[in-house]
Design an enzyme around this catalytic site. Structure first.
Site, PDB file in Angstrom:
ATOM      1  N   LYS A   1      84.262   6.463 108.129  1.00  0.00           N
ATOM      2  CA  LYS A   1      85.744   7.601 107.451  1.00  0.00           C
ATOM      3  C   LYS A   1      86.582   7.115 108.746  1.00  0.00           C
ATOM      4  O   LYS A   1      86.358   6.607 109.901  1.00  0.00           O
ATOM      5  CB  LYS A   1      84.817   8.640 107.243  1.00  0.00           C
ATOM      6  CG  LYS A   1      86.282   9.605 106.782  1.00  0.00           C
ATOM      7  CD  LYS A   1      85.864  11.454 106.657  1.00  0.00           C
ATOM      8  CE  LYS A   1      87.470  12.206 106.479  1.00  0.00           C
ATOM      9  NZ  LYS A   1      87.168  12.936 107.414  1.00  0.00           N
TER      10      LYS A   1
ATOM     11  N   LYS B   1      97.180 -15.267  79.545  1.00  0.00           N
ATOM     12  CA  LYS B   1      95.936 -15.208  79.701  1.00  0.00           C
ATOM     13  C   LYS B   1      95.657 -15.633  78.149  1.00  0.00           C
ATOM     14  O   LYS B   1      93.932 -15.796  78.094  1.00  0.00           O
ATOM     15  CB  LYS B   1      95.741 -13.274  79.681  1.00  0.00           C
ATOM     16  CG  LYS B   1      96.781 -12.258  80.406  1.00  0.00           C
ATOM     17  CD  LYS B   1      95.816 -10.848  80.461  1.00  0.00           C
ATOM     18  CE  LYS B   1      96.364 -10.755  81.685  1.00  0.00           C
ATOM     19  NZ  LYS B   1      95.893  -9.454  82.894  1.00  0.00           N
TER      20      LYS B   1
ATOM     21  N   ASN C   1      92.854   4.915  89.367  1.00  0.00           N
ATOM     22  CA  ASN C   1      94.200   5.076  88.010  1.00  0.00           C
ATOM     23  C   ASN C   1      93.752   5.669  86.424  1.00  0.00           C
ATOM     24  O   ASN C   1      92.431   6.638  87.211  1.00  0.00           O
ATOM     25  CB  ASN C   1      94.292   3.597  87.245  1.00  0.00           C
ATOM     26  CG  ASN C   1      92.909   3.396  86.513  1.00  0.00           C
ATOM     27  OD1 ASN C   1      92.350   3.495  85.621  1.00  0.00           O
ATOM     28  ND2 ASN C   1      92.903   2.115  86.859  1.00  0.00           N
TER      29      ASN C   1
ATOM     30  N   ASP D   1      94.764  -4.493  90.034  1.00  0.00           N
ATOM     31  CA  ASP D   1      95.550  -5.465  90.230  1.00  0.00           C
ATOM     32  C   ASP D   1      95.506  -6.099  91.956  1.00  0.00           C
ATOM     33  O   ASP D   1      95.693  -6.874  92.356  1.00  0.00           O
ATOM     34  CB  ASP D   1      97.000  -5.565  89.513  1.00  0.00           C
ATOM     35  CG  ASP D   1      96.841  -5.339  88.058  1.00  0.00           C
ATOM     36  OD1 ASP D   1      96.401  -6.324  88.064  1.00  0.00           O
ATOM     37  OD2 ASP D   1      97.910  -5.230  87.535  1.00  0.00           O
TER      38      ASP D   1
ATOM     39  N   PHE E   1      94.323  -5.804  76.383  1.00  0.00           N
ATOM     40  CA  PHE E   1      95.013  -3.985  76.539  1.00  0.00           C
ATOM     41  C   PHE E   1      96.396  -4.351  77.204  1.00  0.00           C
ATOM     42  O   PHE E   1      96.458  -5.054  78.531  1.00  0.00           O
ATOM     43  CB  PHE E   1      94.547  -3.429  76.696  1.00  0.00           C
ATOM     44  CG  PHE E   1      93.605  -2.436  75.395  1.00  0.00           C
ATOM     45  CD1 PHE E   1      92.559  -3.226  74.622  1.00  0.00           C
ATOM     46  CD2 PHE E   1      94.136  -0.820  75.015  1.00  0.00           C
ATOM     47  CE1 PHE E   1      92.094  -2.245  74.034  1.00  0.00           C
ATOM     48  CE2 PHE E   1      93.405  -0.438  73.987  1.00  0.00           C
ATOM     49  CZ  PHE E   1      92.265  -1.254  72.908  1.00  0.00           C
TER      50      PHE E   1
ATOM     51  N   LYS F   1     101.613 -11.409  77.851  1.00  0.00           N
ATOM     52  CA  LYS F   1      99.910 -11.890  77.912  1.00  0.00           C
ATOM     53  C   LYS F   1      99.487 -12.777  77.029  1.00  0.00           C
ATOM     54  O   LYS F   1      98.188 -13.112  77.052  1.00  0.00           O
ATOM     55  CB  LYS F   1      99.608 -10.059  78.381  1.00  0.00           C
ATOM     56  CG  LYS F   1     100.068  -9.745  78.874  1.00  0.00           C
ATOM     57  CD  LYS F   1      99.601  -8.011  79.013  1.00  0.00           C
ATOM     58  CE  LYS F   1     100.512  -7.372  80.658  1.00  0.00           C
ATOM     59  NZ  LYS F   1     100.670  -5.950  80.958  1.00  0.00           N
TER      60      LYS F   1
HETATM   61  N1  CTP Z   1      92.590  -7.167  83.231  1.00  0.00           N
HETATM   62  C1  CTP Z   1      91.745  -7.628  83.567  1.00  0.00           C
HETATM   63  N2  CTP Z   1      91.949  -8.523  84.654  1.00  0.00           N
HETATM   64  C2  CTP Z   1      92.571  -7.589  85.835  1.00  0.00           C
HETATM   65  C3  CTP Z   1      93.618  -6.922  85.843  1.00  0.00           C
HETATM   66  C4  CTP Z   1      93.643  -6.552  83.707  1.00  0.00           C
HETATM   67  O1  CTP Z   1      90.849  -8.192  82.868  1.00  0.00           O
HETATM   68  N3  CTP Z   1      92.635  -8.140  87.375  1.00  0.00           N
HETATM   69  C5  CTP Z   1      93.005  -6.890  81.746  1.00  0.00           C
HETATM   70  C6  CTP Z   1      93.010  -5.881  81.373  1.00  0.00           C
HETATM   71  O2  CTP Z   1      91.726  -5.397  80.950  1.00  0.00           O
HETATM   72  C7  CTP Z   1      93.889  -5.596  80.209  1.00  0.00           C
HETATM   73  C8  CTP Z   1      94.380  -6.705  80.025  1.00  0.00           C
HETATM   74  O3  CTP Z   1      94.376  -7.595  81.257  1.00  0.00           O
HETATM   75  O4  CTP Z   1      93.365  -5.919  79.112  1.00  0.00           O
HETATM   76  C9  CTP Z   1      95.987  -5.542  80.948  1.00  0.00           C
HETATM   77  O5  CTP Z   1      96.950  -6.679  81.299  1.00  0.00           O
HETATM   78  P1  CTP Z   1      98.019  -6.281  83.080  1.00  0.00           P
HETATM   79  O6  CTP Z   1      98.473  -7.708  82.868  1.00  0.00           O
HETATM   80  O7  CTP Z   1      96.381  -6.783  84.026  1.00  0.00           O
HETATM   81  O8  CTP Z   1      98.545  -5.367  82.844  1.00  0.00           O
HETATM   82  P2  CTP Z   1      99.345  -4.459  83.382  1.00  0.00           P
HETATM   83  O9  CTP Z   1      98.804  -4.253  84.686  1.00  0.00           O
HETATM   84  O10 CTP Z   1      98.815  -3.022  83.365  1.00  0.00           O
HETATM   85  O11 CTP Z   1     100.055  -5.634  83.621  1.00  0.00           O
HETATM   86  P3  CTP Z   1     101.701  -5.438  84.382  1.00  0.00           P
HETATM   87  O12 CTP Z   1     100.755  -5.266  86.091  1.00  0.00           O
HETATM   88  O13 CTP Z   1     101.028  -7.343  83.998  1.00  0.00           O
HETATM   89  O14 CTP Z   1     102.354  -5.491  83.854  1.00  0.00           O
END
Ligand code: CTP
Length: 403
Positions: A290, A342, A211, A280, A324, A338
């Site tokens: 490859k 979380k 990303n 995610d 974040f 969140k």
């Molecule tokens: N985070 C994490 N582990 C993951 C994904 C995210 O620790 N596998 C943490 C990030 O470091 C950040 C926060 O979770 O602190 C972001 O939350 P998240 O819900 O994952 O954010 P997005 O992916 O932006 O949210 P969503 O897809 O739920 O809208």
């Protein structure tokens, strides 16, 4: 207005005197007031005029040359200093001060001052290792003096080894850290675990999903926490940023590697700040070779990664936990959700669509949502400034939790 910090630079006789000149300029450019004292030997390398021009002040060289009859120069300048830095510090000056000898301007000032003293040694590697020098350095440490270790490498005498004085940029950082630490007693020795950057989820040896995270926000937080005196571990995905001074950096690639690196260090942490943009999803299958193109579309099946922050929320005991959130819309609703899902103390949320905010850039506009309902807006500012506010609030929460 904050009081200008007074740095007294004591320059002793070594070839690294040229670096002391560069340092004087950097200190002035960074808003410090600088006065310079030199030994006779230092003046064999560079004339006082260089330092006078760079510090825009007189240079202190001779104890008996009293320019202002209303003052005793060595007493006056020793009292003026908020910090004394000896750079370069020769074996000779280290030996003299360790033994209470005051036979010139620099050593007389050093016996008089009550300000903290830092030394940046510079000498031949064998001189640095000599038991007499080692003993003298130990004595100075026992007086509370701090040493800025010399670097290894090419020495002007032709040797390779330890003895090169730290670079002016590093000395500037140490001076800045000294003052920031003094203003942040709560942060001394706090164990802070920070994540930053993107993760990289492998498809095959040449391809991966990632990303746009640059890591700048997390690195800025790590740099500021270290400057405040915290013991900082920064778990970072692949980014092109230098490790901030005093930060222990652990480099990882995938979400799974980040998960391992973070969860294994979590029990010891006091405050955890998760600025990383963790994937995610990752490809369900990864290929050793490859992938060759074929006719038609390619479907890559993705599976969920572990949510690191959520796992920490479930495992937390005494830790303060900050996450974040990067959102395109409805920031408040998602941020508050969140906090609950979380189990974190605070979410630092930013809009990825607002101009100047979010990934890549050097600025950010954030809103901090706290578990207790407090909402703090950080208007558009440099990420380095936003980092300070985030840490200030993290410490407020941490102190409240400890009570
Ligand atoms: N985070 C994490 N582990 C993951 C994904 C995210 O620790 N596998 C943490 C990030 O470091 C950040 C926060 O979770 O602190 C972001 O939350 P998240 O819900 O994952 O954010 P997005 O992916 O932006 O949210 P969503 O897809 O739920 O809208």
């Amino acid at each position: 207005m904050e009081k200008t910090k007074n740095v007294l630079l004591c320059v002793t006789g070594g070839i690294a005197v040229f670096k002391a000149a560069a340092l004087t300029s950097k200190l002035i450019q960074n808003g410090f007031s600088v006065k310079v004292a030199m030994t006779e030997s230092a003046m064999e390398f560079v004339t006082p005029l260089t330092f006078q021009a760079l510090s825009r002040d007189r240079v202190y060289t001779n104890t008996f040359e009293e320019q202002d009859p209303s003052k005793i120069a060595h007493v006056d300048v020793a009292d003026w200093a908020d910090l004394v830095l000896i750079a370069p510090a020769t074996a000779n000056v280290i030996g003299k001060v360790a033994n209470g000898i005051a036979d010139d301007m620099v050593t007389t000032i050093l016996l008089k001052t009550t300000a903290p003293v830092m030394l940046a040694p510079a000498m031949n590697v064998h001189m640095y290792d000599h038991p007499a020098v080692r003993n003298n350095m130990e004595t100075l440490r026992s007086f509370g003096y701090t040493f800025i270790e010399p670097n290894e490498g090419y020495l002007a005498c032709g040797y390779e080894g330890k003895g090169r004085m730290a670079e002016p940029e590093d000395l500037l950082e140490m001076v800045k850290h000294h003052f920031i630490k003094a203003e942040n007693p709560d942060w001394q020795g706090k164990k802070i675990l920070i994540t930053a950057g993107p993760t990289r989820e492998t498809v095959d040896p040449v391809r991966f999903f990632t990303n746009r995270s640059s890591g700048k926000m997390g690195f800025a937080i790590a740099a500021e926490a270290a400057a405040r005196g915290a013991d900082v571990t920064l778990v970072s995905g692949p980014v092109s940023l230098d490790t901030p001074h005093g930060v222990n950096r652990i480099s990882v690639e995938s979400a799974e590697e980040m998960f391992q690196a973070v969860t294994s260090r979590f029990p010891d942490a006091d405050i955890v700040i998760k600025a990383a943009a963790v994937a995610d999803y990752r490809p369900k299958l990864t290929y050793d070779k490859k992938l060759k193109k074929k006719e038609g579309n390619l479907n890559v099946e993705m599976e969920r990664t572990k949510d690191i922050l959520k796992t920490l929320g479930e495992q937390r005991v005494h830790q303060t936990l900050i996450g974040f959130a990067a959102e395109s819309d409805d920031i408040e609703t998602y941020a508050k959700k969140k906090i609950e899902t979380k189990r974190v103390d605070m979410i630092a949320a930013n809009s990825i669509t607002a101009p100047g905010s979010g990934f890549q850039g050097d600025t950010n506009e954030l809103t901090l949502f706290k578990r207790n309902g407090e909402v703090i807006h950080i208007p558009m500012t440099a990420k380095t400034e936003a980092a300070k506010k985030i840490l200030d609030e993290a410490m407020v929460i941490h102190s409240e939790e400890k009570r």
